[in-house]
Scaffold this motif. Structure first.
Motif, short mmCIF file in Angstrom:
data_model
loop_
_atom_site.label_atom_id
_atom_site.label_comp_id
_atom_site.label_asym_id
_atom_site.label_seq_id
_atom_site.Cartn_x
_atom_site.Cartn_y
_atom_site.Cartn_z
N ALA A 1 83.02 -43.76 16.74
CA ALA A 1 82.69 -42.80 17.79
C ALA A 1 81.57 -41.86 17.34
O ALA A 1 80.63 -41.59 18.10
CB ALA A 1 83.94 -42.00 18.17
N VAL A 2 81.66 -41.38 16.11
CA VAL A 2 80.65 -40.44 15.62
C VAL A 2 79.31 -41.13 15.46
O VAL A 2 78.27 -40.61 15.91
CB VAL A 2 81.11 -39.82 14.28
N THR A 3 79.30 -42.29 14.81
CA THR A 3 78.03 -42.97 14.61
C THR A 3 77.43 -43.44 15.94
O THR A 3 76.21 -43.45 16.11
CB THR A 3 78.20 -44.16 13.66
N GLY A 4 78.29 -43.79 16.89
CA GLY A 4 77.79 -44.15 18.22
C GLY A 4 77.12 -42.97 18.91
O GLY A 4 76.06 -43.12 19.53
N ALA A 5 77.76 -41.81 18.83
CA ALA A 5 77.18 -40.61 19.44
C ALA A 5 75.87 -40.23 18.76
O ALA A 5 74.90 -39.83 19.43
CB ALA A 5 78.17 -39.46 19.37
N LEU A 6 75.82 -40.37 17.45
CA LEU A 6 74.58 -40.08 16.72
C LEU A 6 73.46 -41.02 17.14
O LEU A 6 72.31 -40.60 17.32
CB LEU A 6 74.82 -40.18 15.21
N ALA A 7 73.80 -42.29 17.28
CA ALA A 7 72.78 -43.25 17.71
C ALA A 7 72.28 -42.95 19.11
O ALA A 7 71.07 -43.02 19.39
CB ALA A 7 73.36 -44.67 17.65
N LEU A 8 73.20 -42.60 20.00
CA LEU A 8 72.81 -42.27 21.37
C LEU A 8 71.85 -41.09 21.41
O LEU A 8 70.85 -41.10 22.14
CB LEU A 8 74.05 -41.97 22.21
N ALA A 9 72.14 -40.06 20.61
CA ALA A 9 71.34 -38.83 20.67
C ALA A 9 70.06 -38.92 19.84
O ALA A 9 69.04 -38.33 20.23
CB ALA A 9 72.19 -37.65 20.20
N TYR A 10 70.10 -39.66 18.73
CA TYR A 10 69.00 -39.52 17.78
C TYR A 10 68.28 -40.82 17.44
O TYR A 10 67.28 -40.79 16.72
CB TYR A 10 69.52 -38.87 16.50
N VAL A 11 68.77 -41.97 17.94
CA VAL A 11 68.07 -43.23 17.72
C VAL A 11 67.55 -43.81 19.03
O VAL A 11 66.40 -44.26 19.10
CB VAL A 11 69.00 -44.24 17.00
N VAL A 12 68.37 -43.79 20.06
CA VAL A 12 67.95 -44.36 21.35
C VAL A 12 66.73 -43.64 21.92
O VAL A 12 65.76 -44.31 22.32
CB VAL A 12 69.14 -44.34 22.35
N PRO A 13 66.70 -42.30 22.00
CA PRO A 13 65.52 -41.64 22.57
C PRO A 13 64.21 -41.94 21.83
O PRO A 13 63.21 -42.30 22.48
CB PRO A 13 65.88 -40.16 22.54
N PRO A 14 64.15 -41.83 20.49
CA PRO A 14 62.87 -42.15 19.84
C PRO A 14 62.48 -43.61 19.98
O PRO A 14 61.28 -43.94 20.06
CB PRO A 14 63.10 -41.76 18.38
N ALA A 15 63.47 -44.52 20.02
CA ALA A 15 63.14 -45.93 20.25
C ALA A 15 62.52 -46.11 21.63
O ALA A 15 61.55 -46.86 21.80
CB ALA A 15 64.40 -46.78 20.12
N ALA A 16 63.06 -45.39 22.62
CA ALA A 16 62.48 -45.46 23.96
C ALA A 16 61.11 -44.80 24.02
O ALA A 16 60.23 -45.25 24.76
CB ALA A 16 63.43 -44.79 24.96
N ALA A 17 60.92 -43.75 23.21
CA ALA A 17 59.62 -43.07 23.19
C ALA A 17 58.52 -44.00 22.72
O ALA A 17 57.37 -43.91 23.18
CB ALA A 17 59.70 -41.85 22.29
N LEU A 18 58.85 -44.92 21.83
CA LEU A 18 57.85 -45.88 21.35
C LEU A 18 57.39 -46.80 22.48
O LEU A 18 56.31 -47.42 22.37
CB LEU A 18 58.44 -46.71 20.21
N ARG A 19 58.19 -46.89 23.53
CA ARG A 19 57.83 -47.74 24.68
C ARG A 19 57.31 -46.90 25.84
O ARG A 19 57.22 -47.39 26.97
CB ARG A 19 59.04 -48.56 25.12
#
Length: 365
Positions: A283-301
């Motif tokens: 749950a914690v790592t999923g929330a971290l990924a949602l907040a801090y990995v998904v947005p910058p990955a989308a920013a690259l696109r």
């Protein structure tokens, strides 16, 4: 996917707003603390630390010279190197160096060492200060820490040392220590509350009232806890005491690990215990990924929402770095930091399930 990106960006923005609020409330120790009005025991457990304990020991020698009401007690926990001889040489007559007893069944190494130190501390000491071998205290650190404990009416206080990071791996992962509690924990409420779930502590520098320590069962009550510092604070809270973290940037420095190999093994041994269960870790790592990995990955696109989320995350890391003496430029790598941390958490649980976790030659169960 766009909804996930927006949700992640919103979560990152809320996290940074909470970080800014928390840092304004984070207790600061006095810059010029008063002389101690009580006896204080500084307790240092050592095991195979000959290669790095000298700066810590030299600093403790100066602490005693600055205030004669401080005693320093060092326990050599079955070292196979020259740790005990080094401690005796550096401290000389200003400290005591004792040999630890064999590790009994049902105990982990550090809680056992700390329990012995507390038992051997001067009975007149009304406060116990635990430090680690990789911590270098300022001469006024003990006075300031005890004054903070007393002025805030706490049973335990843990001033976070400034974390020194040299290698790329350290710079990537170590800043998450302070950032994590500054972003996720309501510090004011956590300090006031006796709820064990609202707790953050760091055994690198931890001061506890002697009576509160005895009342909660001390380290005997957390004998099998790999995160014994956090477990001790929770035990203190369960017994009716209050406590929390403080800004220890001006009191101490700590280089916790040197290089990737040591960092990887250090986090692997303990991260499984940080979130309670595999489900909690997921749950914690999923929330971290949602907040801090998904947005910058989308920013690259080309996602503007993703870019905003990434900017918010970097801003939060910068705020923490400015307050705690960290490298602000390293905040740009926050998505990679979170990804590596999440991998370490998964690796830790895999090691836990396989029964392969160990530290300093001792299995962790």
């Amino acid at each position: 996917m766009s909804r996930l990106v927006r949700a992640g960006a919103m979560l990152a923005s809320l996290g940074t707003a909470h970080t800014a609020y928390n840092l304004r409330r984070l207790p600061r120790p006095p810059a010029e603390p008063a002389p101690l009005a009580e006896r204080v025991s500084v307790l240092l457990p050592l095991r195979d630390e000959e290669h790095r304990a000298r700066p810590c020991l030299e600093a403790l020698r100066e602490v005693v010279r600055a205030d004669p009401r401080v005693e320093v007690l060092v326990l050599d926990d079955g070292s196979s190197d020259g740790t005990a001889a080094l401690a005796a040489e550096v401290l000389g007559p200003v400290g005591r160096v004792v040999s630890g007893r064999p590790l009994p069944a049902g105990w982990l190494g550090k809680p056992w060492a700390c329990a012995q130190l507390a038992e051997l501390a001067d009975p007149a000491s009304s406060a116990l200060v635990f430090v680690d071998a990789d911590v270098v205290l300022a001469p006024h650190a003990v006075r300031a820490t005890v004054q903070l404990l007393r002025e805030r009416g706490l049973a335990l206080v843990s001033p976070y040392p400034r974390q020194l990071c040299a290698s790329p791996a350290e710079r990537l992962v170590q800043p998450l220590l302070q950032w994590s509690w500054a972003t996720t924990l309501p510090l004011g409420l956590a300090e006031r509350s006796t709820r064990p779930s609202l707790a953050a502590a760091n055994g690198q520098l931890l001061c506890v009232d002697r009576a509160a320590y005895d009342r909660c069962g001390g380290h005997a009550g957390v004998r099998r806890e790999v995160l014994e510092d956090l477990a001790l604070l929770r035990a203190v809270k369960r017994s009716g005491g209050r406590g929390g973290v403080a800004d220890g940037t001006t009191l101490a420095t700590c280089r916790m690990y040197t290089g990737w190999g040591e960092l990887r093994e250090g986090y692997t041994k303990s991260l499984w215990a940080a979130f309670g269960s595999p489900a909690g870790t997921a749950a914690v790592t999923g929330a971290l990924a949602l907040a801090y990995v998904v947005p910058p990955a989308a920013a690259l696109r080309g996602s503007r929402a993703g870019l905003a989320g990434y900017a918010a995350a970097v801003a939060g890391r910068v705020l923490v770095a400015r307050r705690t003496g960290g490298r602000q430029l390293d905040a740009l790598a926050h998505p990679a930091s979170v990804a590596v941390f999440s991998w370490l958490a998964v690796r830790s649980w895999l090691g836990r399930r396989a029964g392969t976790l160990a530290w300093k030659g001792r299995p962790l169960g």
